[in-house]
Write a protein that holds these residues in place. Sequence first.
Motif, PDB file in Angstrom:
ATOM      1  N   LYS A 230      45.107  45.388  38.489  1.00 13.29           N
ATOM      2  CA  LYS A 230      45.706  44.071  38.737  1.00 13.29           C
ATOM      3  C   LYS A 230      45.134  43.025  37.785  1.00 13.29           C
ATOM      4  O   LYS A 230      45.877  42.192  37.234  1.00 13.29           O
ATOM      5  N   ILE A 231      43.808  43.052  37.574  1.00 11.65           N
ATOM      6  CA  ILE A 231      43.182  42.114  36.631  1.00 11.65           C
ATOM      7  C   ILE A 231      43.796  42.280  35.248  1.00 11.65           C
ATOM      8  O   ILE A 231      44.153  41.309  34.578  1.00 11.65           O
ATOM      9  N   GLU A 232      43.938  43.547  34.820  1.00  2.00           N
ATOM     10  CA  GLU A 232      44.437  43.803  33.471  1.00  2.00           C
ATOM     11  C   GLU A 232      45.938  43.567  33.351  1.00  2.00           C
ATOM     12  O   GLU A 232      46.458  43.422  32.245  1.00  2.00           O
ATOM     13  N   GLU A 233      46.610  43.489  34.473  1.00  2.00           N
ATOM     14  CA  GLU A 233      48.018  43.095  34.485  1.00  2.00           C
ATOM     15  C   GLU A 233      48.142  41.577  34.302  1.00  2.00           C
ATOM     16  O   GLU A 233      49.050  41.093  33.612  1.00  2.00           O
TER      17      GLU A 233
ATOM     18  N   LEU B  79      31.001  45.594  46.999  1.00  2.00           N
ATOM     19  CA  LEU B  79      31.445  46.960  46.695  1.00  2.00           C
ATOM     20  C   LEU B  79      32.650  47.359  47.534  1.00  2.00           C
ATOM     21  O   LEU B  79      32.549  47.476  48.757  1.00  2.00           O
ATOM     22  N   PRO B  80      33.816  47.584  46.909  1.00  2.00           N
ATOM     23  CA  PRO B  80      34.991  48.097  47.619  1.00  2.00           C
ATOM     24  C   PRO B  80      35.036  49.629  47.552  1.00  2.00           C
ATOM     25  O   PRO B  80      34.304  50.239  46.759  1.00  2.00           O
ATOM     26  N   PRO B  81      35.899  50.265  48.337  1.00  2.00           N
ATOM     27  CA  PRO B  81      36.141  51.703  48.164  1.00  2.00           C
ATOM     28  C   PRO B  81      36.598  51.986  46.731  1.00  2.00           C
ATOM     29  O   PRO B  81      37.159  51.103  46.065  1.00  2.00           O
ATOM     30  N   LEU B  82      36.369  53.200  46.264  1.00  2.00           N
ATOM     31  CA  LEU B  82      36.626  53.521  44.855  1.00  2.00           C
ATOM     32  C   LEU B  82      38.078  53.302  44.451  1.00  2.00           C
ATOM     33  O   LEU B  82      38.356  52.728  43.394  1.00  2.00           O
ATOM     34  N   GLU B  83      39.013  53.767  45.271  1.00  2.00           N
ATOM     35  CA  GLU B  83      40.425  53.610  44.912  1.00  2.00           C
ATOM     36  C   GLU B  83      40.812  52.132  44.815  1.00  2.00           C
ATOM     37  O   GLU B  83      41.625  51.749  43.967  1.00  2.00           O
ATOM     38  N   GLU B  84      40.218  51.315  45.668  1.00  2.00           N
ATOM     39  CA  GLU B  84      40.510  49.884  45.591  1.00  2.00           C
ATOM     40  C   GLU B  84      39.901  49.285  44.318  1.00  2.00           C
ATOM     41  O   GLU B  84      40.486  48.388  43.711  1.00  2.00           O
TER      42      GLU B  84
ATOM     43  N   ARG C  34      42.402  49.827  41.706  1.00  2.00           N
ATOM     44  CA  ARG C  34      43.576  48.953  41.840  1.00  2.00           C
ATOM     45  C   ARG C  34      43.249  47.503  41.454  1.00  2.00           C
ATOM     46  O   ARG C  34      44.086  46.792  40.900  1.00  2.00           O
ATOM     47  N   ILE C  35      42.022  47.076  41.746  1.00  2.00           N
ATOM     48  CA  ILE C  35      41.595  45.731  41.344  1.00  2.00           C
ATOM     49  C   ILE C  35      41.580  45.615  39.825  1.00  2.00           C
ATOM     50  O   ILE C  35      42.079  44.638  39.252  1.00  2.00           O
TER      51      ILE C  35
END
Length: 228
Positions: A204-207, A192-197, A200-201
């Motif tokens: 990046k995946i969808e990029e 579990l990362p922080p929500l904002e991260e 962003r993940i």
Amino acid sequence: MNAQDLKNSILQLAVQGKLVEQRAEEGTARELLEQIKLEREQLIKDKKIKKSKLLPEITEDEIPFEIPESWEWVRLGELISIESGKGLTSKDMKEGEIPVFGGNGITGYHNEALVNKETVVIGRVGFYCGSVHLTPKEAWVTDAFITTFPDKSIDTKYLIYILRHMNLGKSHNATAQPVVSGKKIYPLLFPLPPLEEQHRIVAKIEEILPYIDQYDKAYTKLETFNKK
């Protein structure tokens, strides 16, 4: 390396916290967990989920790899609750535009909805056990699990990508029929990362994924050409 292997590699980087940088100003997953607990308590009060059994503490021996300091290992049952959908045979389906979801995705259409918001659906048993789908705002769910979680604190797409990467339907017994149940998946570890991260993940995946799909199409065309 084929396209699926590339996708798996990207998701592995994501779950290890290596796909995007960490930012101190985004807080920590430990702080986020406090929000998640409050949201879950409200879901229980609203009778949208049942109070869950206490899960065992995570031991060092269980941890499969290191994650960033701002992240937390949690058990899946601390985040999600699952309940079975409601049976609907093809004979009982009435003509309509509302998709009916089973473990393999859309299996037909009906004139009535069982869920009225985008819902994460998990295949329950058999070949499609552990498959993960996202319904539109209105859908019916049959032979699959409806997933409820604190959606203000967990990015839905992050949850879906990680659940798919976790391969929930894998069976440790080669002779057993694959099956998903709360007893089986709630103890699983989830990074579990922080929500904002999380946001962003997902971005990046969808990029990256469209480039992998382009690579796959080009590779397939090349293979076809070489066989001529």
